[in-house]
Design a protein around this motif. Structure first.
Motif, PDB file in Angstrom:
ATOM      1  N   ASP A 119     -87.150 -30.539  -3.927  1.00  0.00           N
ATOM      2  CA  ASP A 119     -85.885 -29.941  -3.462  1.00  0.00           C
ATOM      3  C   ASP A 119     -84.866 -30.125  -4.912  1.00  0.00           C
ATOM      4  N   CYS A 120     -85.202 -30.906  -6.096  1.00  0.00           N
ATOM      5  CA  CYS A 120     -84.132 -30.750  -6.590  1.00  0.00           C
ATOM      6  C   CYS A 120     -82.793 -31.302  -6.108  1.00  0.00           C
ATOM      7  N   ARG A 121     -82.857 -32.192  -5.910  1.00  0.00           N
ATOM      8  CA  ARG A 121     -81.473 -32.784  -4.998  1.00  0.00           C
ATOM      9  C   ARG A 121     -80.263 -33.343  -5.913  1.00  0.00           C
ATOM     10  N   SER A 122     -80.895 -33.428  -6.800  1.00  0.00           N
ATOM     11  CA  SER A 122     -79.516 -34.344  -7.896  1.00  0.00           C
ATOM     12  C   SER A 122     -79.252 -33.136  -8.830  1.00  0.00           C
ATOM     13  N   ASP A 173     -88.181 -29.395 -16.962  1.00  0.00           N
ATOM     14  CA  ASP A 173     -89.908 -29.252 -17.615  1.00  0.00           C
ATOM     15  C   ASP A 173     -90.733 -28.729 -16.261  1.00  0.00           C
ATOM     16  N   ILE A 174     -90.785 -29.966 -14.789  1.00  0.00           N
ATOM     17  CA  ILE A 174     -92.064 -30.333 -13.956  1.00  0.00           C
ATOM     18  C   ILE A 174     -91.054 -30.717 -13.139  1.00  0.00           C
ATOM     19  N   VAL A 175     -91.622 -29.616 -11.787  1.00  0.00           N
ATOM     20  CA  VAL A 175     -91.240 -30.354 -10.513  1.00  0.00           C
ATOM     21  C   VAL A 175     -92.916 -29.923  -9.864  1.00  0.00           C
ATOM     22  N   ALA A 176     -92.293 -32.092  -9.844  1.00  0.00           N
ATOM     23  CA  ALA A 176     -93.854 -32.633  -8.687  1.00  0.00           C
ATOM     24  C   ALA A 176     -93.115 -32.464  -7.323  1.00  0.00           C
ATOM     25  N   VAL A 177     -93.981 -32.205  -7.091  1.00  0.00           N
ATOM     26  CA  VAL A 177     -94.379 -31.204  -4.754  1.00  0.00           C
ATOM     27  C   VAL A 177     -95.412 -32.478  -4.310  1.00  0.00           C
ATOM     28  N   CYS A 178     -94.246 -33.091  -3.230  1.00  0.00           N
ATOM     29  CA  CYS A 178     -95.254 -33.413  -2.661  1.00  0.00           C
ATOM     30  C   CYS A 178     -96.314 -32.057  -1.678  1.00  0.00           C
ATOM     31  N   ASN A 179     -97.451 -32.109  -1.667  1.00  0.00           N
ATOM     32  CA  ASN A 179     -98.437 -30.901  -1.339  1.00  0.00           C
ATOM     33  C   ASN A 179     -98.701 -30.848   0.168  1.00  0.00           C
ATOM     34  N   THR A 180     -98.428 -31.647   0.669  1.00  0.00           N
ATOM     35  CA  THR A 180     -99.171 -31.773   1.848  1.00  0.00           C
ATOM     36  C   THR A 180     -97.933 -31.714   2.791  1.00  0.00           C
ATOM     37  N   GLY A 181     -98.493 -31.353   4.566  1.00  0.00           N
ATOM     38  CA  GLY A 181     -96.998 -31.821   5.316  1.00  0.00           C
ATOM     39  C   GLY A 181     -96.161 -30.586   5.395  1.00  0.00           C
ATOM     40  N   ARG A 182     -94.893 -31.143   6.219  1.00  0.00           N
ATOM     41  CA  ARG A 182     -93.755 -30.651   6.042  1.00  0.00           C
ATOM     42  C   ARG A 182     -92.948 -30.332   5.422  1.00  0.00           C
ATOM     43  N   HIS A 188     -84.808 -21.874  -6.868  1.00  0.00           N
ATOM     44  CA  HIS A 188     -84.202 -22.834  -7.207  1.00  0.00           C
ATOM     45  C   HIS A 188     -84.037 -22.760  -8.514  1.00  0.00           C
ATOM     46  N   PRO A 189     -82.865 -23.009  -9.205  1.00  0.00           N
ATOM     47  CA  PRO A 189     -82.744 -23.307 -10.786  1.00  0.00           C
ATOM     48  C   PRO A 189     -83.748 -23.506 -11.425  1.00  0.00           C
ATOM     49  N   ALA A 190     -83.730 -24.846 -10.723  1.00  0.00           N
ATOM     50  CA  ALA A 190     -84.891 -26.197 -11.715  1.00  0.00           C
ATOM     51  C   ALA A 190     -86.410 -25.108 -11.753  1.00  0.00           C
ATOM     52  N   VAL A 191     -86.138 -24.656 -10.190  1.00  0.00           N
ATOM     53  CA  VAL A 191     -88.368 -25.045  -9.991  1.00  0.00           C
ATOM     54  C   VAL A 191     -88.215 -23.559 -10.550  1.00  0.00           C
ATOM     55  N   VAL A 192     -87.631 -22.194 -11.026  1.00  0.00           N
ATOM     56  CA  VAL A 192     -87.671 -21.086 -11.944  1.00  0.00           C
ATOM     57  C   VAL A 192     -87.444 -21.732 -13.288  1.00  0.00           C
ATOM     58  N   ALA A 193     -86.755 -22.795 -13.716  1.00  0.00           N
ATOM     59  CA  ALA A 193     -86.857 -23.246 -15.211  1.00  0.00           C
ATOM     60  C   ALA A 193     -88.036 -24.030 -15.806  1.00  0.00           C
ATOM     61  N   ALA A 194     -88.894 -24.067 -14.273  1.00  0.00           N
ATOM     62  CA  ALA A 194     -89.867 -25.695 -15.241  1.00  0.00           C
ATOM     63  C   ALA A 194     -90.901 -24.901 -15.655  1.00  0.00           C
ATOM     64  N   LEU A 232     -99.395 -19.268 -10.066  1.00  0.00           N
ATOM     65  CA  LEU A 232     -99.794 -18.573 -10.680  1.00  0.00           C
ATOM     66  C   LEU A 232     -98.947 -16.869 -11.409  1.00  0.00           C
ATOM     67  N   ALA A 233     -98.058 -17.013  -9.258  1.00  0.00           N
ATOM     68  CA  ALA A 233     -97.148 -15.621  -9.418  1.00  0.00           C
ATOM     69  C   ALA A 233     -96.161 -15.552 -10.515  1.00  0.00           C
ATOM     70  N   ALA A 234     -95.612 -17.558 -10.741  1.00  0.00           N
ATOM     71  CA  ALA A 234     -95.093 -17.262 -11.408  1.00  0.00           C
ATOM     72  C   ALA A 234     -95.060 -17.744 -12.745  1.00  0.00           C
ATOM     73  N   ASP A 235     -96.235 -17.554 -13.678  1.00  0.00           N
ATOM     74  CA  ASP A 235     -96.891 -17.802 -14.476  1.00  0.00           C
ATOM     75  C   ASP A 235     -95.916 -19.849 -14.985  1.00  0.00           C
ATOM     76  N   LYS A 236     -96.783 -20.332 -14.101  1.00  0.00           N
ATOM     77  CA  LYS A 236     -96.424 -22.286 -14.537  1.00  0.00           C
ATOM     78  C   LYS A 236     -97.477 -22.968 -14.698  1.00  0.00           C
ATOM     79  N   ILE A 237     -97.776 -23.845 -15.027  1.00  0.00           N
ATOM     80  CA  ILE A 237     -98.857 -24.669 -15.022  1.00  0.00           C
ATOM     81  C   ILE A 237     -98.426 -25.539 -14.200  1.00  0.00           C
ATOM     82  N   VAL A 238    -100.003 -25.615 -13.085  1.00  0.00           N
ATOM     83  CA  VAL A 238    -100.359 -26.417 -11.942  1.00  0.00           C
ATOM     84  C   VAL A 238    -100.780 -27.131 -12.124  1.00  0.00           C
ATOM     85  N   ARG A 239    -100.676 -28.594 -12.099  1.00  0.00           N
ATOM     86  CA  ARG A 239    -101.614 -29.911 -12.040  1.00  0.00           C
ATOM     87  C   ARG A 239    -101.605 -30.925 -10.301  1.00  0.00           C
TER      88      ARG A 239
END
Length: 218
Positions: free
Chosen positions: A27-30, A38-47, A73-79, A121-128
């Motif tokens: 959630d890019c709290r800082s 440029d990149i948002v790294a996410v915990c992609n499992t669980g809660r 979130h502006p950081a997620v939108v920009a990434a 895909l919907a936001a035209d971002k690359i996922v890894r």
């Protein structure tokens, strides 16, 4: 520049902005308005994943995922990219042992990667999706620091390890890492491992404080 969710001094803003790549977490709290991501790294499992995606449904149903507060979130939108830190195969293998040792974490291994793929895909971002071997090698490295029993390394450490492996000659800087947080991560050992990498010149901190009062975490 890898920016955790801990405190980041205002004086670091210029150097963060000048980096070739700025990575933030979940959630890019800082993040502060106008700052770069440029990149948002996410915990992609669980809660955490379900909170970001705004659903408790199985990820297979996320084909038409709707925008959420996280997605707006502006950081997620920009990434330009979304990194899924938790390798699905690795976490699937954790489900059975965790059911015995930590039954309260019954949804910890629920894989929401498909939801993030649909969002990207919907936001035209690359996922890894990060490789399982990165986490395995970090677990081996952490063993040398006698960590207390833990579940998995933090997403912050996994991303640091991934970037170090991919760009061994790069100038890699950290900000917003405090090495405290959820007890399922071995933060004390992670702090010592990161300090060793700093001493070896493999990465640097934008601000230096006693290791055990800082967080590597997301």
């Amino acid at each position: 520049m890898i920016v955790g969710n801990g405190p980041v001094p205002d004086s670091a803003a210029k150097e963060i902005a000048s980096a070739d790549c700025v990575i933030r977490f979940n959630d890019c709290r800082s993040y502060r308005p106008g700052q770069r991501t440029d990149i948002v790294a996410v915990c992609n499992t669980g809660r955490p994943a379900k909170m970001m995606l705004g659903t408790s449904a199985p990820s297979a149903l996320h084909a038409n995922i709707l925008p959420t507060a996280w997605g707006a979130h502006p950081a997620v939108v920009a990434a330009a990219g979304i990194w899924c830190v938790r390798n699905p195969a690795l976490f699937a293998a954790l489900r059975a042992p965790l059911a015995i040792t930590h039954p309260e974490l019954d949804d910890f291994c629920d894989d929401e990667t498909a939801g993030f793929e649909a969002f990207a895909l919907a936001a035209d971002k690359i996922v890894r999706v990060l490789e399982a071997e990165t986490q395995r090698s970090l677990e081996t490295a952490l063993a040398g620091f006698s960590p207390a029993p833990y579940i998995v390394p933090s997403s912050g450490l996994v991303v640091i390890g991934d970037v170090l492996g991919a760009h061994p000659a790069a100038d890699i800087a950290l900000a917003g890492f405090t090495h405290v947080g959820w007890e399922g991560h071995p933060f004390a050992a992670e702090a010592r491992l990161v300090d060793r990498w700093v001493a070896e010149g493999r990465l640097r901190r934008l601000s230096v404080a006693p290791a055990f009062s800082l967080a590597v975490g997301s």
